[in-house]
Design a protein around this motif. Structure first.
Motif, PDB file in Angstrom:
ATOM      1  N   TYR A  66       0.844  -1.206   0.000  1.00  0.00           N
ATOM      2  CA  TYR A  66       0.000   0.000   0.000  1.00  0.00           C
ATOM      3  C   TYR A  66       0.885   1.264   0.000  1.00  0.00           C
ATOM      4  N   LEU A  67       1.903   1.245   0.846  1.00  0.00           N
ATOM      5  CA  LEU A  67       2.778   2.411   0.966  1.00  0.00           C
ATOM      6  C   LEU A  67       3.487   2.723  -0.350  1.00  0.00           C
ATOM      7  N   PHE A  68       3.920   1.675  -1.037  1.00  0.00           N
ATOM      8  CA  PHE A  68       4.634   1.856  -2.310  1.00  0.00           C
ATOM      9  C   PHE A  68       3.778   2.630  -3.313  1.00  0.00           C
ATOM     10  N   PHE A  69       2.529   2.215  -3.460  1.00  0.00           N
ATOM     11  CA  PHE A  69       1.682   2.857  -4.474  1.00  0.00           C
ATOM     12  C   PHE A  69       1.154   4.220  -4.011  1.00  0.00           C
ATOM     13  N   ILE A  70       0.951   4.389  -2.693  1.00  0.00           N
ATOM     14  CA  ILE A  70       0.581   5.727  -2.198  1.00  0.00           C
ATOM     15  C   ILE A  70       1.710   6.707  -2.506  1.00  0.00           C
ATOM     16  N   SER A  71       2.950   6.299  -2.229  1.00  0.00           N
ATOM     17  CA  SER A  71       4.109   7.161  -2.463  1.00  0.00           C
ATOM     18  C   SER A  71       4.302   7.428  -3.956  1.00  0.00           C
ATOM     19  N   MET A  72       4.068   6.405  -4.773  1.00  0.00           N
ATOM     20  CA  MET A  72       4.238   6.573  -6.218  1.00  0.00           C
ATOM     21  C   MET A  72       3.240   7.595  -6.773  1.00  0.00           C
ATOM     22  N   GLY A  73       1.984   7.497  -6.341  1.00  0.00           N
ATOM     23  CA  GLY A  73       0.964   8.437  -6.818  1.00  0.00           C
ATOM     24  C   GLY A  73       1.299   9.868  -6.426  1.00  0.00           C
ATOM     25  N   ILE A  74       1.684  10.062  -5.161  1.00  0.00           N
ATOM     26  CA  ILE A  74       2.051  11.414  -4.693  1.00  0.00           C
ATOM     27  C   ILE A  74       3.299  11.896  -5.439  1.00  0.00           C
TER      28      ILE A  74
END
Length: 239
Positions: free
Chosen positions: A129-137
Motif C-alpha cells: 500500500y505504501l509503495f503505491f501511495i508514495s508513487m501516486g504522490i
C-alpha cells in the motif's frame, strides 16, 4: 540499483549505510524521546524503528520522484520516452533501499527480544500500500515542481509537519480526541499501525484496515495518473 550505486559511491561502508542509518537514528531518538516524554510503550525501540522506516521511505521516495523530471530533463528532450517512468523508477529505487532497512528492524527485534509471530510474514502487505501511495504522490509532485520550482522548499516544510503528524515516536493515545480525528486522514498513520501490528504485535490486519489503505492507495494512484497524463505533454517546454 543504479540510484543506490550512485548514492553510496565512494562510501567506505556503502550499502551497509542503508541498515546503519535507521539503526543510529532509532538509537538517538529512542534515548531522547524515552527520557523527554516517558511514553508507556512496550519495547519502544521496535515501536520507533517501525514508524521511522515507513516515514523515511515515504519522504525519500516522494522527494526523489519530485525532482525526477527536472533531473532527467536532458534525456527527456533528446529521447522519446514515457515520462512517467522517471518518478516510478525513483519510487522503486527508494523501495529497494527500504528493504535493506528492514534488516535493521529485524536486528532491533532480535536484540530487544521482541516476540516473533507468524504475522510477520504479512509485512509486504502494508509496504505494498505504501509503495503505491508514495508513487501516486510522487507523480503529482514531479509535475508540480516543473511548473512551480518553489515546491521543493514548500514540500520540505510539509514533510516536517507530516513527521509530527504521524505517530512515529509517540502513541496515538497521547493526543486529544480532536487531534486523533485529524491524524486519521493521514495515510501514513494507517500504514504504520498495520506494519506494527504484523511485525511486532502479532495482529492480523482487519478488513476495515485493508479497505482504508486500499482507498488511500486508489485515491493516490488515481490522482497521480490523472494529473501526470493531463500535464505531461507540456513538461518539456517548461523544464
Amino acid at each position: 540499483m543504479r540510484d543506490l550505486k550512485v548514492k553510496y559511491r565512494r562510501s567506505v561502508l556503502g550499502y551497509i549505510w542503508s541498515i546503519l542509518n535507521p539503526l543510529l537514528m532509532m538509537l538517538i531518538m529512542s534515548i531522547f524521546f524515552s527520557y523527554m516524554f516517558r511514553y508507556k510503550i512496550d519495547n519502544y525501540p521496535v515501536y520507533l524503528i517501525c514508524g521511522q522506516v515507513i516515514y523515511n521511505f515515504y519522504s525519500d521516495s516522494t522527494k526523489l520522484s519530485m525532482n525526477s523530471i527536472l533531473h532527467g530533463g536532458a534525456l527527456i528532450k533528446k529521447v522519446k520516452l514515457p515520462k512517467y517512468i522517471f518518478p516510478m523508477a525513483r519510487t522503486a529505487s527508494s523501495f529497494v533501499n527500504m528493504l535493506f532497512s528492514l534488516v535493521a528492524v529485524i536486528l532491533v527485534m532480535v536484540i530487544t527480544r521482541a516476540p516473533i509471530s507468524p504475522t510477520i510474514l504479512l509485512f509486504p502487505l502494508p509496504l505494498f500500500y505504501l509503495f503505491f501511495i508514495s508513487m501516486g504522490i510522487g507523480m503529482i509532485l514531479s509535475v508540480l515542481v516543473v511548473y512551480f520550482r518553489d515546491m521543493v522548499h514548500l514540500y520540505g516544510v510539509f514533510l516536517l509537519a507530516l513527521m509530527y503528524a504521524s505517530p512515529i515516536f509517540y502513541p496515538i493515545s497521547a493526543l486529544p480526541p480532536s487531534a486523533v480525528i485529524i491524524i486519521k486522514f493521514n495515510p501514513l498513520y494507517h500504514i504504520m499501525v498495520m506494519f506494527r501490528d504484523v511485525m511486532y504485535y502479532g495482529n492480523l490486519p482487519s478488513l476495515r484496515d485493508n479497505l482504508v489503505c486500499m482507498a488511500f492507495t486508489a485515491l493516490s494512484m488515481g490522482l497521480g495518473l490523472f494529473f501526470f497524463k493531463k500535464y505531461q505533454d507540456n513538461l518539456v517546454l517548461n523544464i
